[in-house]
Write an enzyme that holds these catalytic residues in place. Structure first.
Site, PDB file in Angstrom:
ATOM      1  N   CYS A  76       0.859  -1.184   0.000  1.00 12.30           N
ATOM      2  CA  CYS A  76       0.000   0.000   0.000  1.00 12.30           C
ATOM      3  C   CYS A  76       0.898   1.238   0.000  1.00 12.30           C
ATOM      4  O   CYS A  76       1.554   1.528   1.015  1.00 12.30           O
ATOM      5  CB  CYS A  76      -0.887  -0.012   1.250  1.00 12.30           C
ATOM      6  SG  CYS A  76      -1.952   1.436   1.367  1.00 12.30           S
ATOM      7  N   HIS A 168      -2.175  -4.732 -10.531  1.00 14.52           N
ATOM      8  CA  HIS A 168      -2.861  -3.567 -11.113  1.00 14.52           C
ATOM      9  C   HIS A 168      -3.099  -3.792 -12.596  1.00 14.52           C
ATOM     10  O   HIS A 168      -2.230  -4.324 -13.291  1.00 14.52           O
ATOM     11  CB  HIS A 168      -2.002  -2.301 -10.941  1.00 14.52           C
ATOM     12  CG  HIS A 168      -1.767  -1.954  -9.510  1.00 14.52           C
ATOM     13  ND1 HIS A 168      -2.636  -1.175  -8.791  1.00 14.52           N
ATOM     14  CD2 HIS A 168      -0.788  -2.320  -8.661  1.00 14.52           C
ATOM     15  CE1 HIS A 168      -2.192  -1.073  -7.537  1.00 14.52           C
ATOM     16  NE2 HIS A 168      -1.071  -1.755  -7.440  1.00 14.52           N
ATOM     17  N   GLU A 217     -10.276   0.166  -6.186  1.00 12.10           N
ATOM     18  CA  GLU A 217      -9.324  -0.718  -5.493  1.00 12.10           C
ATOM     19  C   GLU A 217      -9.920  -2.078  -5.168  1.00 12.10           C
ATOM     20  O   GLU A 217     -11.061  -2.166  -4.691  1.00 12.10           O
ATOM     21  CB  GLU A 217      -8.873  -0.075  -4.179  1.00 12.10           C
ATOM     22  CG  GLU A 217      -7.786   0.941  -4.365  1.00 12.10           C
ATOM     23  CD  GLU A 217      -7.078   1.265  -3.065  1.00 12.10           C
ATOM     24  OE1 GLU A 217      -6.855   0.359  -2.245  1.00 12.10           O
ATOM     25  OE2 GLU A 217      -6.767   2.451  -2.882  1.00 12.10           O
ATOM     26  N   CYS A 226      -4.409   5.843  -4.787  1.00  8.27           N
ATOM     27  CA  CYS A 226      -3.778   4.524  -4.587  1.00  8.27           C
ATOM     28  C   CYS A 226      -2.313   4.697  -4.991  1.00  8.27           C
ATOM     29  O   CYS A 226      -2.015   4.914  -6.179  1.00  8.27           O
ATOM     30  CB  CYS A 226      -4.474   3.477  -5.453  1.00  8.27           C
ATOM     31  SG  CYS A 226      -3.729   1.838  -5.322  1.00  8.27           S
ATOM     32  N   GLY A 229      -0.996   1.976  -7.186  1.00  5.57           N
ATOM     33  CA  GLY A 229      -1.678   2.122  -8.482  1.00  5.57           C
ATOM     34  C   GLY A 229      -1.057   3.239  -9.302  1.00  5.57           C
ATOM     35  O   GLY A 229      -0.882   3.109 -10.526  1.00  5.57           O
TER      36      GLY A 229
HETATM   37  N1  LIG Z   1      -6.407  -2.466  -2.419  1.00 11.48           N
HETATM   38  C1  LIG Z   1      -5.007  -2.803  -2.472  1.00 11.48           C
HETATM   39  C2  LIG Z   1      -4.279  -2.456  -1.216  1.00 11.48           C
HETATM   40  C3  LIG Z   1      -4.224  -0.971  -0.930  1.00 11.48           C
HETATM   41  C4  LIG Z   1      -3.435  -0.143  -1.934  1.00 11.48           C
HETATM   42  C5  LIG Z   1      -3.334   1.296  -1.517  1.00 11.48           C
HETATM   43  N2  LIG Z   1      -4.491   2.053  -1.363  1.00 11.48           N
HETATM   44  C6  LIG Z   1      -2.152   2.060  -2.083  1.00 11.48           C
HETATM   45  O1  LIG Z   1      -2.057   3.262  -1.781  1.00 11.48           O
HETATM   46  O2  LIG Z   1      -1.290   1.480  -2.735  1.00 11.48           O
HETATM   47  C7  LIG Z   1      -4.848  -4.316  -2.740  1.00 11.48           C
HETATM   48  O3  LIG Z   1      -5.692  -5.125  -2.320  1.00 11.48           O
HETATM   49  O4  LIG Z   1      -3.856  -4.665  -3.391  1.00 11.48           O
END
Ligand SMILES: N[C@@H](CCC[C@H](N)C(=O)O)C(=O)O
Length: 286
Positions: A76, A168, A217, A226, A229
């Protein structure tokens, strides 16, 4: 009644409940349920999920992240900047440059201080992983997915996939305000060709140095930002010749901007803010 101290923090609006496991104890088996509870806007605190700041035997500190559906993610980006801020301001680390362990490996954080407070954090997020086997996704595991045609919901899209320790898939759009984040996002997230699900990003190229970005997400739905991301979007944009390898790109997310560079050395540097919202005691409902 079980209770624990928490800090709510955000990185560009991507907000999590942070619990310091150097001081607090949470039962491992209850972590998914705790994440769902605290994230609930009506009966909890309200957040995109839960982040644990843990002792580590490989680094100064370890981060674990749970999405608001209780699933555990492996990385994250916005969380790492907040963990770095917390670790420095609570003197869990005494240096301004240190390592953080994640479930997908070690990353390096460097904080910028203003009057003893951390304002900006740069994290070296490591090398992007591009093979289908590393995403993971269906297909020849030794191949990459760069501008490849895939069908979702009866329509063909050209997509690029990148793992920043978590998966991603990037869709390019002409107008970020028209991106089908809430309609296509949940369909792609759960597509069975992505064996572990996927974070879904929509990107509008503004110039060689600027991208607009929106995200659906995995495990949390729409968030304001993200970090992993945005790193994946910059890597994807280099691979698709929209931006340049080794040059900094400004990524405009719903919650603000990140500066990201896929360095010639191969790793991805992400710089952005981290903010404290509030602190308190949470009473767990049994
Ligand atoms: N939803 C993601 C985990 C969280 C990612 C985050 N918000 C970021 O800032 O990178 C997952 O399940 O991979």
């Amino acid at each position: 009644m079980t209770s624990f101290k928490f800090t709510k923090m955000h990185g560009l609006g991507n907000n999590y409940i942070y619990v310091n496991l150097f001081e607090e104890q949470l039962e491992e088996a209850k972590l998914p349920e705790i994440a769902k509870q605290v994230a609930n806007v009506y009966t909890g605190i309200g957040s995109d999920g839960l982040i644990l700041i843990c002792p580590s035997d490989k680094a100064e500190v370890k981060m674990r992240i749970f999405n608001n559906d209780g699933s555990e993610g492996k990385n994250c980006g916005n969380g790492l900047r907040c963990v770095a801020k917390y670790a420095v301001e609570h003197k869990l680390v005494l240096d301004t440059e240190f390592k953080i362990e994640t479930l997908s490996g070690l990353v390096e954080a460097k904080v910028q201080l203003e009057n003893d407070q951390v304002k900006l954090v740069t994290v070296d997020m490591g090398e992007p992983r591009l093979l289908k086997s590393q995403i993971p996704m269906a297909g020849d595991g030794n191949e990459k997915t760069i501008n490849e045609k895939m069908e979702f919901d009866g329509q063909i899209y050209e997509v690029t996939t990148v793992s920043m320790g978590n998966p991603h898939v990037i869709f390019y759009v002409d107008d970020i305000n028209q991106a089908p984040v809430t309609t296509l996002g949940p369909i792609v997230e759960k597509d069975e060709r992505f064996q572990e699900g996927v974070n879904v990003e929509f990107v509008q190229v503004v110039s060689e140095k600027e991208l607009h970005f929106r995200v659906w997400e995995r495990g949390s739905g729409v968030t304001q930002a993200c970090g992993t991301g945005a790193c994946a979007a910059v890597v994807s944009s280099v691979l698709n010749n929209y931006t340049n390898h080794g040059e900094e790109t400004t990524v405009h997310l719903a919650g603000g901007d990140l500066q990201i560079k896929w360095t010639k050395a191969g790793t991805v540097l992400m710089t952005g803010p981290a903010e404290v919202i509030c602190e308190g005691t949470y009473y767990l409902s049994e």
